[in-house]
Design a protein around this motif. Sequence first.
Motif, mmCIF file in Angstrom:
data_model
loop_
_atom_site.group_PDB
_atom_site.id
_atom_site.type_symbol
_atom_site.label_atom_id
_atom_site.label_comp_id
_atom_site.label_asym_id
_atom_site.label_seq_id
_atom_site.Cartn_x
_atom_site.Cartn_y
_atom_site.Cartn_z
ATOM 1 N N ALA A 29 10.074 -4.566 6.739
ATOM 2 C CA ALA A 29 8.697 -4.259 6.352
ATOM 3 C C ALA A 29 7.826 -4.147 7.591
ATOM 4 O O ALA A 29 7.480 -5.151 8.196
ATOM 5 C CB ALA A 29 8.157 -5.348 5.428
ATOM 6 N N THR A 63 -4.301 -6.467 6.334
ATOM 7 C CA THR A 63 -3.072 -5.694 6.471
ATOM 8 C C THR A 63 -2.432 -6.080 7.790
ATOM 9 O O THR A 63 -3.093 -6.063 8.840
ATOM 10 C CB THR A 63 -3.379 -4.190 6.455
ATOM 11 O OG1 THR A 63 -4.031 -3.865 5.227
ATOM 12 C CG2 THR A 63 -2.109 -3.375 6.593
ATOM 13 N N SER A 122 2.526 -8.993 0.001
ATOM 14 C CA SER A 122 3.387 -7.880 -0.402
ATOM 15 C C SER A 122 3.868 -7.166 0.851
ATOM 16 O O SER A 122 3.240 -7.241 1.906
ATOM 17 C CB SER A 122 2.660 -6.914 -1.339
ATOM 18 O OG SER A 122 1.693 -6.178 -0.632
ATOM 19 N N ARG A 169 5.789 -3.533 2.452
ATOM 20 C CA ARG A 169 6.102 -2.123 2.240
ATOM 21 C C ARG A 169 7.427 -1.823 2.926
ATOM 22 O O ARG A 169 7.595 -2.090 4.116
ATOM 23 C CB ARG A 169 4.996 -1.248 2.808
ATOM 24 C CG ARG A 169 5.220 0.248 2.670
ATOM 25 C CD ARG A 169 4.153 1.018 3.407
ATOM 26 N NE ARG A 169 2.862 0.925 2.753
ATOM 27 C CZ ARG A 169 1.721 1.229 3.360
ATOM 28 N NH1 ARG A 169 1.710 1.605 4.614
ATOM 29 N NH2 ARG A 169 0.582 1.147 2.709
ATOM 30 N N THR A 207 6.965 1.687 -2.194
ATOM 31 C CA THR A 207 6.256 0.796 -3.099
ATOM 32 C C THR A 207 6.018 -0.512 -2.393
ATOM 33 O O THR A 207 6.786 -0.909 -1.535
ATOM 34 C CB THR A 207 7.106 0.550 -4.351
ATOM 35 O OG1 THR A 207 7.395 1.799 -4.961
ATOM 36 C CG2 THR A 207 6.386 -0.340 -5.344
ATOM 37 N N GLN A 208 4.962 -1.164 -2.754
ATOM 38 C CA GLN A 208 4.724 -2.503 -2.256
ATOM 39 C C GLN A 208 5.412 -3.492 -3.175
ATOM 40 O O GLN A 208 5.240 -3.443 -4.392
ATOM 41 C CB GLN A 208 3.226 -2.811 -2.211
ATOM 42 C CG GLN A 208 2.506 -2.122 -1.079
ATOM 43 C CD GLN A 208 1.035 -2.473 -1.027
ATOM 44 O OE1 GLN A 208 0.195 -1.625 -0.825
ATOM 45 N NE2 GLN A 208 0.713 -3.734 -1.209
ATOM 46 N N ARG A 259 -3.296 4.735 -4.399
ATOM 47 C CA ARG A 259 -3.170 4.735 -2.946
ATOM 48 C C ARG A 259 -4.027 5.870 -2.400
ATOM 49 O O ARG A 259 -3.841 7.028 -2.762
ATOM 50 C CB ARG A 259 -1.707 4.914 -2.554
ATOM 51 C CG ARG A 259 -1.418 4.623 -1.096
ATOM 52 C CD ARG A 259 0.046 4.326 -0.879
ATOM 53 N NE ARG A 259 0.904 5.431 -1.211
ATOM 54 C CZ ARG A 259 2.228 5.333 -1.298
ATOM 55 N NH1 ARG A 259 2.826 4.179 -1.094
ATOM 56 N NH2 ARG A 259 2.956 6.393 -1.608
#
Lengths: 118, 109
Positions: free
Chosen positions: A30, A49, A95, A97, A106-107, B91
Amino acid sequence: GAVVSQHPSRVICKSGTSVKIECRSLDFQATTMFWYRQFPKQSLMLMATSNEGSKATYEQGVEKDKFLINHASLTLSTLTVTSAHPEDSSFYICSARDRLAGGRETQYFGPGTRLLVL
Amino acid sequence: GQNIDQPTEMTATEGAIVQINCTYQTSGFNGLFWYQQHAAEAPTFLSYNVLDGLEEKGRFSSFLSRSKGYSYLLLKELQMKDSASYLCAVRDSNYQLIWGAGTKLIIKP
Protein backbone atom coordinates in the motif's frame (compact mmCIF):
# COMPACT_ATOMS: atom_id res chain seq x y z
CA GLY A 1 -10.16 -9.65 -0.94
CA ALA A 2 -7.19 -7.79 0.48
CA VAL A 3 -6.72 -7.79 4.24
CA VAL A 4 -5.85 -4.84 6.42
CA SER A 5 -5.19 -5.34 10.11
CA GLN A 6 -5.32 -2.76 12.83
CA HIS A 7 -3.99 -2.94 16.36
CA PRO A 8 -5.15 -2.51 19.01
CA SER A 9 -8.85 -3.03 18.42
CA ARG A 10 -9.75 -1.22 21.60
CA VAL A 11 -7.81 0.98 24.00
CA ILE A 12 -8.67 2.85 27.15
CA CYS A 13 -6.19 5.41 28.38
CA LYS A 14 -5.87 8.25 30.82
CA SER A 15 -6.05 11.85 29.71
CA GLY A 16 -2.62 13.17 28.79
CA THR A 17 -1.13 9.91 27.63
CA SER A 18 -0.22 8.99 24.06
CA VAL A 19 -1.68 6.11 22.11
CA LYS A 20 -0.22 4.44 19.03
CA ILE A 21 -2.42 2.64 16.51
CA GLU A 22 -0.90 0.38 13.88
CA CYS A 23 -2.33 -0.33 10.45
CA ARG A 24 -0.91 -3.12 8.30
CA SER A 25 -1.71 -4.35 4.83
CA LEU A 26 -1.22 -8.10 5.10
CA ASP A 27 -1.21 -9.38 1.53
CA PHE A 28 -0.55 -6.37 -0.64
CA GLN A 29 1.64 -3.30 -0.80
CA ALA A 30 0.00 0.00 0.00
CA THR A 31 1.72 3.12 -1.19
CA THR A 32 -1.12 5.12 0.27
CA MET A 33 -2.94 4.66 3.56
CA PHE A 34 -5.74 6.77 4.92
CA TRP A 35 -6.74 7.50 8.49
CA TYR A 36 -10.35 8.21 9.37
CA ARG A 37 -12.22 8.90 12.54
CA GLN A 38 -15.88 8.27 13.07
CA PHE A 39 -18.06 9.60 15.84
CA PRO A 40 -21.22 7.70 16.80
CA LYS A 41 -23.94 7.89 14.17
CA GLN A 42 -21.77 9.97 11.87
CA SER A 43 -20.00 9.26 8.63
CA LEU A 44 -16.32 8.70 8.17
CA MET A 45 -14.14 11.78 8.41
CA LEU A 46 -10.80 11.69 6.64
CA MET A 47 -8.03 12.86 8.93
CA ALA A 48 -4.96 12.41 6.79
CA THR A 49 -3.49 10.68 3.78
CA SER A 50 -0.23 8.88 4.31
CA ASN A 51 2.18 8.10 1.50
CA GLU A 52 5.06 5.71 2.05
CA GLY A 53 8.33 7.52 2.60
CA SER A 54 6.87 11.01 2.73
CA LYS A 55 5.02 13.27 5.13
CA ALA A 56 1.34 12.78 5.62
CA THR A 57 -1.18 15.22 4.19
CA TYR A 58 -3.61 16.38 6.83
CA GLU A 59 -7.15 17.54 6.25
CA GLN A 60 -8.18 20.98 7.33
CA GLY A 61 -8.81 21.20 11.02
CA VAL A 62 -6.73 18.16 11.94
CA GLU A 63 -3.71 18.99 14.10
CA LYS A 64 -0.64 17.30 12.70
CA ASP A 65 1.27 17.68 15.97
CA LYS A 66 -1.49 15.93 17.84
CA PHE A 67 -2.09 13.12 15.37
CA LEU A 68 1.34 11.90 14.31
CA ILE A 69 1.39 9.66 11.28
CA ASN A 70 4.31 7.54 10.16
CA HIS A 71 4.27 5.43 7.01
CA ALA A 72 7.59 3.68 7.28
CA SER A 73 7.02 0.86 4.83
CA LEU A 74 4.67 -0.27 2.10
CA THR A 75 2.75 -2.37 4.60
CA LEU A 76 2.71 -0.34 7.80
CA SER A 77 1.37 3.02 8.87
CA THR A 78 0.99 4.24 12.45
CA LEU A 79 -1.17 6.92 13.99
CA THR A 80 -0.13 8.30 17.37
CA VAL A 81 -2.63 10.34 19.31
CA THR A 82 -0.43 12.50 21.54
CA SER A 83 -1.59 13.87 24.87
CA ALA A 84 -5.01 12.35 24.37
CA HIS A 85 -8.06 14.05 25.86
CA PRO A 86 -11.63 12.82 26.30
CA GLU A 87 -12.75 14.61 23.14
CA ASP A 88 -10.34 12.39 21.19
CA SER A 89 -12.43 9.38 22.12
CA SER A 90 -13.63 8.00 18.81
CA PHE A 91 -13.48 5.12 16.37
CA TYR A 92 -10.29 5.35 14.31
CA ILE A 93 -10.20 3.44 11.05
CA CYS A 94 -7.36 3.04 8.60
CA SER A 95 -7.62 2.01 4.98
CA ALA A 96 -5.03 1.08 2.41
CA ARG A 97 -4.95 1.39 -1.34
CA ASP A 98 -3.51 -1.54 -3.28
CA ARG A 99 -0.94 -0.02 -5.62
CA LEU A 100 -1.11 -2.92 -8.05
CA ALA A 101 -4.88 -3.06 -8.36
CA GLY A 102 -5.00 -0.81 -11.39
CA GLY A 103 -8.05 1.17 -12.42
CA ARG A 104 -10.43 -0.65 -10.16
CA GLU A 105 -8.32 -0.03 -7.11
CA THR A 106 -10.26 -0.05 -3.94
CA GLN A 107 -9.57 1.08 -0.45
CA TYR A 108 -9.57 -1.78 1.99
CA PHE A 109 -10.43 -0.96 5.56
CA GLY A 110 -8.93 -2.16 8.78
CA PRO A 111 -11.30 -3.32 11.52
CA GLY A 112 -10.95 -0.04 13.41
CA THR A 113 -9.68 0.97 16.84
CA ARG A 114 -12.04 2.20 19.48
CA LEU A 115 -10.29 4.75 21.68
CA LEU A 116 -11.71 5.84 25.01
CA VAL A 117 -9.87 8.56 26.89
CA LEU A 118 -10.82 8.91 30.53
CA GLY B 1 -18.57 22.43 -2.97
CA GLN B 2 -18.63 18.70 -3.03
CA ASN B 3 -21.75 16.94 -1.89
CA ILE B 4 -23.05 13.40 -1.59
CA ASP B 5 -26.71 12.90 -0.70
CA GLN B 6 -28.37 9.71 0.43
CA PRO B 7 -31.40 9.07 2.61
CA THR B 8 -30.74 8.95 6.33
CA GLU B 9 -32.78 5.87 7.07
CA MET B 10 -34.87 3.26 5.27
CA THR B 11 -36.98 0.37 6.44
CA ALA B 12 -37.71 -2.80 4.50
CA THR B 13 -39.13 -6.25 5.07
CA GLU B 14 -37.17 -9.48 5.12
CA GLY B 15 -37.27 -11.14 1.71
CA ALA B 16 -38.16 -7.92 -0.11
CA ILE B 17 -36.12 -5.62 -2.35
CA VAL B 18 -34.81 -2.19 -1.40
CA GLN B 19 -33.13 0.53 -3.44
CA ILE B 20 -30.83 3.04 -1.78
CA ASN B 21 -30.20 6.15 -3.86
CA CYS B 22 -27.16 8.37 -3.92
CA THR B 23 -26.73 11.66 -5.76
CA TYR B 24 -23.45 13.45 -5.98
CA GLN B 25 -21.82 16.70 -7.00
CA THR B 26 -18.06 16.48 -6.99
CA SER B 27 -15.07 18.08 -8.62
CA GLY B 28 -14.31 15.37 -11.11
CA PHE B 29 -15.29 11.74 -11.05
CA ASN B 30 -13.12 8.66 -10.86
CA GLY B 31 -15.55 6.06 -9.67
CA LEU B 32 -18.31 5.50 -7.15
CA PHE B 33 -18.18 3.01 -4.31
CA TRP B 34 -20.73 1.44 -2.03
CA TYR B 35 -19.72 0.19 1.39
CA GLN B 36 -21.63 -1.65 4.08
CA GLN B 37 -20.99 -0.81 7.70
CA HIS B 38 -22.44 -2.73 10.62
CA ALA B 39 -22.65 -0.98 13.95
CA ALA B 40 -19.28 -0.62 15.69
CA GLU B 41 -17.43 -2.13 12.72
CA ALA B 42 -15.36 -0.74 9.87
CA PRO B 43 -16.90 -0.46 6.39
CA THR B 44 -16.62 -3.35 3.97
CA PHE B 45 -16.49 -2.95 0.21
CA LEU B 46 -19.62 -3.84 -1.76
CA SER B 47 -19.30 -2.43 -5.26
CA TYR B 48 -17.49 -0.11 -7.61
CA ASN B 49 -18.90 1.69 -10.67
CA VAL B 50 -16.97 3.89 -13.04
CA LEU B 51 -18.99 3.41 -16.24
CA ASP B 52 -22.71 3.93 -16.68
CA GLY B 53 -24.88 0.92 -16.14
CA LEU B 54 -25.63 -1.84 -13.73
CA GLU B 55 -23.09 -4.01 -11.93
CA GLU B 56 -24.57 -7.15 -10.41
CA LYS B 57 -22.95 -9.15 -7.67
CA GLY B 58 -25.17 -11.79 -6.13
CA ARG B 59 -28.01 -10.22 -4.16
CA PHE B 60 -26.49 -6.77 -4.52
CA SER B 61 -26.47 -4.59 -7.64
CA SER B 62 -25.21 -1.08 -8.16
CA PHE B 63 -26.20 1.33 -10.90
CA LEU B 64 -24.50 4.48 -12.11
CA SER B 65 -25.54 7.39 -14.33
CA ARG B 66 -22.69 9.85 -14.60
CA SER B 67 -24.69 12.39 -16.58
CA LYS B 68 -27.25 12.54 -13.77
CA GLY B 69 -24.76 12.30 -10.93
CA TYR B 70 -26.80 9.40 -9.61
CA SER B 71 -26.29 5.91 -8.32
CA TYR B 72 -28.34 3.34 -6.49
CA LEU B 73 -27.62 0.18 -4.57
CA LEU B 74 -30.22 -2.53 -4.99
CA LEU B 75 -30.51 -5.25 -2.39
CA LYS B 76 -32.65 -8.29 -3.21
CA GLU B 77 -34.00 -11.08 -1.02
CA LEU B 78 -33.29 -9.06 2.07
CA GLN B 79 -31.99 -10.87 5.10
CA MET B 80 -31.89 -9.69 8.69
CA LYS B 81 -28.09 -9.52 8.51
CA ASP B 82 -28.44 -6.83 5.83
CA SER B 83 -29.44 -4.41 8.58
CA ALA B 84 -26.54 -1.95 8.46
CA SER B 85 -25.52 1.45 7.21
CA TYR B 86 -24.75 1.76 3.52
CA LEU B 87 -22.21 4.38 2.54
CA CYS B 88 -21.91 5.93 -0.90
CA ALA B 89 -18.51 7.41 -1.76
CA VAL B 90 -17.24 9.15 -4.88
CA ARG B 91 -13.60 9.41 -5.89
CA ASP B 92 -12.94 12.90 -7.14
CA SER B 93 -10.39 14.32 -9.57
CA ASN B 94 -7.73 14.22 -6.84
CA TYR B 95 -8.48 10.56 -6.21
CA GLN B 96 -9.89 11.42 -2.81
CA LEU B 97 -12.97 9.61 -1.55
CA ILE B 98 -15.87 11.91 -0.73
CA TRP B 99 -18.26 10.17 1.64
CA GLY B 100 -22.00 10.37 2.01
CA ALA B 101 -23.42 10.34 5.53
CA GLY B 102 -24.72 6.82 5.07
CA THR B 103 -28.18 5.26 4.94
CA LYS B 104 -29.25 3.21 7.90
CA LEU B 105 -31.22 0.24 6.63
CA ILE B 106 -33.59 -1.45 9.07
CA ILE B 107 -34.89 -4.88 8.11
CA LYS B 108 -38.10 -6.06 9.74
CA PRO B 109 -39.28 -9.67 9.87
